[in-house]
Design a protein around this motif. Sequence first.
Motif, PDB file in Angstrom:
ATOM      1  N   PHE A  60       0.757  -1.120  -0.066  1.00 55.65           N
ATOM      2  CA  PHE A  60      -0.029   0.108   0.020  1.00 55.65           C
ATOM      3  C   PHE A  60       0.801   1.396   0.172  1.00 55.65           C
ATOM      4  CE2 PHE A  60      -3.102  -3.032   0.977  1.00 55.65           C
ATOM      5  CZ  PHE A  60      -4.334  -2.400   0.746  1.00 55.65           C
ATOM      6  N   THR A  61       0.477   1.991  -0.983  1.00 53.03           N
ATOM      7  CA  THR A  61       1.241   3.539  -0.745  1.00 53.03           C
ATOM      8  C   THR A  61       0.439   4.445  -0.026  1.00 53.03           C
ATOM      9  OG1 THR A  61       0.134   4.213  -2.786  1.00 53.03           O
ATOM     10  CG2 THR A  61       2.052   3.026  -3.052  1.00 53.03           C
ATOM     11  N   GLN A  62      -0.768   4.302   0.368  1.00 53.89           N
ATOM     12  CA  GLN A  62      -1.534   4.993   1.372  1.00 53.89           C
ATOM     13  C   GLN A  62      -2.530   4.056   2.167  1.00 53.89           C
ATOM     14  OE1 GLN A  62      -4.845   7.695  -0.149  1.00 53.89           O
ATOM     15  NE2 GLN A  62      -5.854   6.899   1.617  1.00 53.89           N
ATOM     16  N   GLU A  63      -2.092   4.058   3.583  1.00 52.19           N
ATOM     17  CA  GLU A  63      -2.840   3.299   4.528  1.00 52.19           C
ATOM     18  C   GLU A  63      -4.332   3.931   4.511  1.00 52.19           C
ATOM     19  OE1 GLU A  63      -0.719   3.231   8.254  1.00 52.19           O
ATOM     20  OE2 GLU A  63       0.966   2.058   7.528  1.00 52.19           O
ATOM     21  N   PRO A  64      -5.256   3.143   5.202  1.00 52.92           N
ATOM     22  CA  PRO A  64      -6.711   3.648   5.155  1.00 52.92           C
ATOM     23  C   PRO A  64      -6.688   5.059   5.941  1.00 52.92           C
ATOM     24  CG  PRO A  64      -6.743   1.401   5.708  1.00 52.92           C
ATOM     25  CD  PRO A  64      -5.193   1.817   5.692  1.00 52.92           C
ATOM     26  N   LEU A  65      -7.484   6.134   5.321  1.00 51.28           N
ATOM     27  CA  LEU A  65      -7.602   7.342   5.455  1.00 51.28           C
ATOM     28  C   LEU A  65      -8.947   7.760   5.344  1.00 51.28           C
ATOM     29  CD1 LEU A  65      -6.077   9.936   6.023  1.00 51.28           C
ATOM     30  CD2 LEU A  65      -5.840  10.409   3.629  1.00 51.28           C
ATOM     31  N   GLU A  66      -9.648   8.295   6.562  1.00 45.38           N
ATOM     32  CA  GLU A  66     -11.015   8.801   6.777  1.00 45.38           C
ATOM     33  C   GLU A  66     -11.038  10.414   6.170  1.00 45.38           C
ATOM     34  OE1 GLU A  66     -13.024   8.240  10.355  1.00 45.38           O
ATOM     35  OE2 GLU A  66     -12.083   6.386  10.631  1.00 45.38           O
ATOM     36  N   ARG A  67     -11.831  10.498   5.271  1.00 52.51           N
ATOM     37  CA  ARG A  67     -12.119  11.698   4.549  1.00 52.51           C
ATOM     38  C   ARG A  67     -13.612  12.099   4.547  1.00 52.51           C
ATOM     39  NH1 ARG A  67      -8.047  11.875  -0.511  1.00 52.51           N
ATOM     40  NH2 ARG A  67      -6.288  10.900   0.628  1.00 52.51           N
ATOM     41  N   GLY A  68     -13.916  12.565   5.852  1.00 58.66           N
ATOM     42  CA  GLY A  68     -15.375  12.678   6.177  1.00 58.66           C
ATOM     43  C   GLY A  68     -16.092  11.330   6.060  1.00 58.66           C
ATOM     44  N   PRO A  69     -17.132  11.259   5.196  1.00 58.40           N
ATOM     45  CA  PRO A  69     -17.733  10.019   5.161  1.00 58.40           C
ATOM     46  C   PRO A  69     -17.117   8.853   4.578  1.00 58.40           C
ATOM     47  CG  PRO A  69     -18.989  11.391   3.749  1.00 58.40           C
ATOM     48  CD  PRO A  69     -17.744  12.080   4.403  1.00 58.40           C
ATOM     49  N   THR A 127     -13.682   6.393   3.203  1.00 62.39           N
ATOM     50  CA  THR A 127     -12.502   6.092   3.830  1.00 62.39           C
ATOM     51  C   THR A 127     -11.733   5.454   2.598  1.00 62.39           C
ATOM     52  OG1 THR A 127     -13.188   5.512   6.261  1.00 62.39           O
ATOM     53  CG2 THR A 127     -11.291   4.448   5.270  1.00 62.39           C
ATOM     54  N   THR A 128     -10.313   5.729   2.413  1.00 64.78           N
ATOM     55  CA  THR A 128      -9.724   5.244   1.066  1.00 64.78           C
ATOM     56  C   THR A 128      -8.411   4.780   1.503  1.00 64.78           C
ATOM     57  OG1 THR A 128      -8.656   7.467   0.724  1.00 64.78           O
ATOM     58  CG2 THR A 128     -10.767   7.135  -0.257  1.00 64.78           C
ATOM     59  N   ALA A 129      -7.913   3.932   0.475  1.00 61.54           N
ATOM     60  CA  ALA A 129      -6.402   3.631   0.896  1.00 61.54           C
ATOM     61  C   ALA A 129      -6.066   3.111  -0.575  1.00 61.54           C
ATOM     62  CB  ALA A 129      -6.344   2.104   1.667  1.00 61.54           C
ATOM     63  N   VAL A 130      -4.700   3.229  -0.910  1.00 68.68           N
ATOM     64  CA  VAL A 130      -4.241   2.985  -2.019  1.00 68.68           C
ATOM     65  C   VAL A 130      -3.147   1.845  -2.162  1.00 68.68           C
ATOM     66  CG1 VAL A 130      -3.090   4.340  -4.135  1.00 68.68           C
ATOM     67  CG2 VAL A 130      -4.563   5.504  -2.750  1.00 68.68           C
ATOM     68  N   PHE A 131      -2.859   1.241  -3.299  1.00 69.37           N
ATOM     69  CA  PHE A 131      -2.126   0.130  -3.352  1.00 69.37           C
ATOM     70  C   PHE A 131      -1.614  -0.060  -4.714  1.00 69.37           C
ATOM     71  CE2 PHE A 131      -6.071  -2.055  -4.308  1.00 69.37           C
ATOM     72  CZ  PHE A 131      -6.035  -2.744  -5.523  1.00 69.37           C
ATOM     73  N   ASP A 132      -0.619  -0.917  -4.852  1.00 69.89           N
ATOM     74  CA  ASP A 132       0.359  -0.955  -6.132  1.00 69.89           C
ATOM     75  C   ASP A 132      -0.138  -2.320  -6.560  1.00 69.89           C
ATOM     76  OD1 ASP A 132       2.145  -1.832  -8.007  1.00 69.89           O
ATOM     77  OD2 ASP A 132       3.747  -0.989  -6.846  1.00 69.89           O
ATOM     78  N   ASP A 133      -0.606  -2.151  -7.911  1.00 71.26           N
ATOM     79  CA  ASP A 133      -1.295  -3.638  -8.366  1.00 71.26           C
ATOM     80  C   ASP A 133      -0.091  -4.432  -8.981  1.00 71.26           C
ATOM     81  OD1 ASP A 133      -0.508  -2.489 -10.862  1.00 71.26           O
ATOM     82  OD2 ASP A 133      -2.758  -2.666 -11.577  1.00 71.26           O
ATOM     83  N   THR A 134       1.059  -4.004  -8.770  1.00 75.82           N
ATOM     84  CA  THR A 134       2.421  -5.067  -9.466  1.00 75.82           C
ATOM     85  C   THR A 134       2.413  -4.990 -10.819  1.00 75.82           C
ATOM     86  OG1 THR A 134       1.252  -7.233  -9.528  1.00 75.82           O
ATOM     87  CG2 THR A 134       2.187  -6.384  -7.377  1.00 75.82           C
TER      88      THR A 134
END
Length: 128
Positions: free
Chosen positions: A100-109, A111-118
Motif C-alpha cells: 500500500f502507498t496510502q494506508e486507510p484514511l478517513e475523509r469525512g464519510p 475511507t480510502t486506501a491506495v495500493f500498487d497492483d504490481t
Amino acid sequence: MRIHLTSVFVDDQAKALHFYTEILGFAKKHDVPLGGKARWLTVVSTEEPDGTELLLEPAGHPAAATYRDALVEDGIPLAQFAVDDVQAEYERLSGLGVRFTQEPLERGPVTTAVFDDTCGNLIQIASQ
C-alpha cells in the motif's frame, strides 16, 4: 447510458490476471487471443458477474507508459474500486503481500486506501 467496460494498462497480462483474480478476487470474464502475446482479457466482480468489465490492456503504446508513469510518480490512482470496509480489505490484502502507498484514511464519510497492483498502476479502494 452506462459504463460497460473500463481498462487499466498492464505490463504483463498473465501477471495481471493472477493479481486481479487470485489476490483481489475478481473473476475472469473474457480471454480472447489477439495474436502474439496480446489478449482481450477482462475481469469482473464476483458480486456482479454481468456488471462492468475491467480490461487488462497491454501497456505497449508509448503514450500509455508515459501516462501511467506520471500518475504513479504523482501518487494518483488510475482506478477506484468500492469495498464494504476499507480497513478490513487493507488488512486482508496486506496479509497477502500487497504493498500500500496510502494506508486507510478517513475523509469525512469516505475511507480510502491506495495500493500498487504490481502491474504498473496505483489503485484506490473506497468505502462509505
